[in-house]
Design a protein around this motif. Structure first.
Motif, short mmCIF file in Angstrom:
data_model
loop_
_atom_site.label_atom_id
_atom_site.label_comp_id
_atom_site.label_asym_id
_atom_site.label_seq_id
_atom_site.Cartn_x
_atom_site.Cartn_y
_atom_site.Cartn_z
N THR A 20 78.98 -20.13 12.54
CA THR A 20 78.15 -19.40 13.50
C THR A 20 78.60 -17.94 13.50
O THR A 20 79.71 -17.62 13.07
CB THR A 20 78.27 -20.02 14.92
N VAL A 32 79.44 -14.67 15.73
CA VAL A 32 79.79 -14.19 17.07
C VAL A 32 80.26 -12.74 16.94
O VAL A 32 81.22 -12.46 16.22
CB VAL A 32 80.89 -15.07 17.71
N ASP A 33 79.58 -11.85 17.64
CA ASP A 33 79.90 -10.40 17.60
C ASP A 33 79.95 -9.88 16.16
O ASP A 33 80.85 -9.11 15.77
CB ASP A 33 81.26 -10.13 18.29
N MET A 58 81.92 -23.48 30.77
CA MET A 58 80.67 -22.95 30.25
C MET A 58 79.66 -24.09 30.08
O MET A 58 79.95 -25.10 29.45
CB MET A 58 80.90 -22.24 28.91
N VAL A 108 75.76 -24.95 28.72
CA VAL A 108 74.69 -24.42 27.88
C VAL A 108 73.56 -25.44 27.86
O VAL A 108 73.77 -26.62 27.55
CB VAL A 108 75.18 -24.17 26.43
N VAL A 147 70.59 -27.10 26.15
CA VAL A 147 70.16 -27.21 24.76
C VAL A 147 69.14 -28.34 24.61
O VAL A 147 68.96 -29.16 25.50
CB VAL A 147 71.37 -27.52 23.82
N ASN A 203 68.72 -23.36 21.56
CA ASN A 203 70.00 -22.82 22.07
C ASN A 203 71.24 -23.37 21.38
O ASN A 203 72.33 -23.33 21.94
CB ASN A 203 70.13 -23.06 23.59
N ASP A 263 72.74 -22.10 18.80
CA ASP A 263 73.62 -20.96 18.49
C ASP A 263 74.43 -20.57 19.73
O ASP A 263 75.60 -20.19 19.64
CB ASP A 263 72.80 -19.78 17.96
N LYS A 264 73.80 -20.68 20.92
CA LYS A 264 74.50 -20.34 22.17
C LYS A 264 75.63 -21.34 22.45
O LYS A 264 76.68 -20.98 22.98
CB LYS A 264 73.52 -20.31 23.35
N LEU A 265 75.39 -22.61 22.09
CA LEU A 265 76.42 -23.64 22.28
C LEU A 265 77.63 -23.35 21.40
O LEU A 265 78.77 -23.39 21.86
CB LEU A 265 75.85 -25.03 21.96
N GLU A 269 78.46 -20.48 20.16
CA GLU A 269 79.07 -19.24 20.65
C GLU A 269 79.97 -19.54 21.86
O GLU A 269 81.07 -18.98 21.98
CB GLU A 269 77.98 -18.23 21.05
N ALA A 270 79.49 -20.44 22.75
CA ALA A 270 80.28 -20.82 23.93
C ALA A 270 81.60 -21.47 23.51
O ALA A 270 82.65 -21.24 24.12
CB ALA A 270 79.48 -21.78 24.82
#
Length: 613
Positions: free
Chosen positions: A152, A154-155, A250, A252, A254, A261, A263-265, A267-268
């Motif tokens: 994934t 991240v930043d 956190m 998320v 999904v 979501n 990718d958000k998971l 990232e978390a």
């Protein structure tokens, strides 16, 4: 000073000092530690009601009994301490990073996916790694642990995450617990429409016990009944408070089905790892790690999925994993592609081992094949001794006398064979928790990975055992031999079916329990004397019913005068009657009993079998 006599044998007593013994040690080992003759200990145990030879593996309880008698504190070394001492004898150490801080590099987090059955754990993993596992699973339940790595961003930086999938049924509690111990972060999957369920709480408790941070994936948010807010509220009650509520967990939302979501998971997970954990390892030392899963492949031999925890595992390394050893012949990634090395937190399938290691056992790279073989052989010998001690039924003379008096307690012997060691381990763990009282015992006399062999059938025939095959079939002439020897082989592909059937079999072995049911009462109003058949009671049935084939007792002034009597005859008017109901008169004769008086009450009852819960 003369040595005290215990059980007719002179044995020197200790002063309360501690004696450390390996699991499955023999009386000879104990005798050497305390400086006495092993024959004296054999004699002493015999006088205490235990029959044990000097070289036989002895269980912990017997050593404790000896220790109490001889004033020694006997400590049986745990498997972990035993293994550490073994490795230390080869100048090896498991679980230690070599080098200082400068040798450490950041490694990916290892994540366990946990949660209630059918909440979408496998679907979520499918979506994350684009590989369909559900179709291969019987009953839609994940049967094996697998490890995978995903990427994934991240930043702006590419980050790797290792995912360990755990099975989704409560029977796999042991595997799920082991998965939590091997990992850094737990993803708790909760269905937005179902909310918190019993296994959700169980998974959360495992994660807390292992001390790992939890990221919550609220799945199925695209279904009509979805209520993510309810899930947040329910988990807050269990101490998992979302960040938006002022907590530190956190959450998320999904959807594994529509790949929403994801990718958000990921990232978390990365953010949680960066914030809560310092995940670093030395990639330049000899590799160490855990066996996540292992099975026997028909074409490739023993195949182990390993998770490297420190160091780098390379093709050609000499490796020892539990009681298995060998040289890494080839390594495959989760997609079946060949790789030449695996760095920290990298899962890989390893080929080249001599046997199938147990799931959850550690592996370590050693200098050469000779050292690997020596460590593996010592581990195997210790494990075999421990298993023999565990299998040995501790039987005292008092136990024997008691069982003779009450009728022998029954025992169900089982041999477990499965396709992977994790399933066999979980099945044995679940079977050991079946409780049907003291009358029936369950004993797993052997377990292993791979097809059912003629050796298994031989052992089953000798031990009156049933063979349980989990996702495996017999090989060679094993089926023919089983038919000839009358050995039963049961095949299963879903673990809870095996547990339910074995539980039913255990309950079937129990002697039936009965309870008394009162049918009715009759009062004796008149007594007629007959020289041919004895005293005949003229009765009025005051309640219920009197039946000819039921048992009766005689009551006088509320006291039982005679119990468990049979009716020789039951008549209504002059005709024989099968039963006489309340409000009717009847004549009856008690078989072999004539001491009846006017005013006595005849109570009729029968014994009914209580169905097992």
């Amino acid at each position: 000073m003369q040595a005290p006599t215990i059980g007719g044998v002179r044995v020197r007593k200790g002063d309360g000092e501690t004696v450390r013994l390996a699991r499955g040690a023999s009386l000879t080992d104990f005798a050497e530690k305390i400086g006495v003759d092993a024959a004296a200990l054999v004699q002493m145990l015999f006088s205490l009601g235990e029959m044990v030879t000097a070289t036989e593996s002895v269980n912990d309880e017997t050593f404790e009994l000896l220790g109490e008698e001889l004033n020694y504190t006997v400590v049986v070394i745990s498997p972990e301490d035993e293994d550490r001492e073994l490795l230390e004898s080869f100048d090896l150490e498991f679980g230690a990073d070599e080098g200082g801080d400068e040798a450490m590099v950041v490694r990916p987090p290892v994540v366990t996916v946990m949660g209630h059955v059918d909440h979408g754990k496998t679907k979520l993993l499918d979506a994350l790694r684009n590989a369909n596992v559900v179709d291969k699973e019987a009953g839609g339940i994940t049967q094996h642990i697998g490890a995978y790595q995903v990427h994934t961003e991240v930043d702006g930086a590419d980050r790797r995450i290792t995912l360990i999938d755990t099975p989704g049924h409560e029977a796999f509690t042991a595997m799920r617990a082991r998965g939590a111990q091997a990992t850094d972060i737990a993803i708790l999957v909760v269905a937005a429409d179902d909310g918190v369920m019993p296994q959700t709480v169980e998974a959360l408790n495992h994660a807390k016990a292992a001390g790992v941070p939890v990221v919550v994936a609220v799945n199925k948010i695209d279904v009509p009944a979805a209520d993510p807010t309810k899930v947040r509220g329910q988990l807050s009650e269990y101490g998992l408070v979302p960040e938006e509520y002022g907590g530190d967990a956190m959450f998320v939302d999904v959807s594994a089905k529509s790949e929403l979501n994801l990718d958000k998971l990921l990232e978390a997970v990365v953010l949680t790892a960066d914030a809560s954990l310092d995940l670093r390892a030395n990639p330049d030392q000899d590799a160490q790690g855990l066996v996540v899963e292992a099975h026997l492949d028909r074409g490739r031999g023993p195949v182990a999925t390993v998770l490297v925890q420190r160091g780098t595992l390379r093709v050609g390394d000499s490796i020892v994993a539990g009681p298995a050893y060998g040289r890494v012949r080839a390594m495959l990634d989760e997609y079946g592609k060949e790789i030449t090395e695996a760095d920290p937190a990298r899962p890989a399938m390893v080929l080249g081992l001599s046997a199938v290691p147990g799931a959850g056992q550690n592996f370590i790279v050693v200098d050469d094949d000779r050292m690997a073989r020596q460590i593996a052989e010592k581990r195997e010998a210790r494990e075999r001794a421990a298993m023999q001690a565990k299998r040995r039924v501790r039987r005292t003379l008092e136990d024997f006398m008691a069982s003779m008096e009450k009728g022998e307690s029954q025992e169900l012997n089982l041999i477990l064979k499965g396709d992977v060691s994790g399933s066999v381990e979980a099945l044995e763990d679940s079977l050991s928790q079946i409780d049907v009282g003291d009358e029936v015992n369950i004993r797993v006399i052997d377990r292993g990975v791979g097809a059912i062999t003629e050796t298994n059938v031989d052992l089953a025939a000798a031990s009156d055992a049933i063979i349980i095959g989990f996702n495996v079939r017999p090989q060679g002439k094993a089926t023919e031999m089983a038919d000839k020897e009358g050995v039963e082989i049961r095949y299963y592909s879903v673990i809870y079916q095996a547990i339910e059937e074995i539980e039913a079999a255990l309950k079937g072995m129990l002697k039936p329990e009965f309870e008394e049911a009162t049918l009715g009462q009759a009062e004796i109003r008149e007594i007629f004397r007959s020289s041919k058949i004895g005293n005949i009671a003229g009765c009025m049935v005051t309640s219920g019913v009197l039946r000819r084939n039921a048992k009766v007792r005689l009551l006088r002034d509320g006291n039982v005068v005679s119990d468990n009597l049979d009716l020789a005859s039951l008549k209504r008017e002059k005709d024989d009657a099968a039963e006489v109901r309340e409000g009717f008169e009847c004549g009856l004769v008690l078989r072999g009993y004539n001491d009846i008086k006017q005013g006595d009450v005849v109570e009729c009852f029968e014994m009914r079998e209580i169905p097992r819960a």
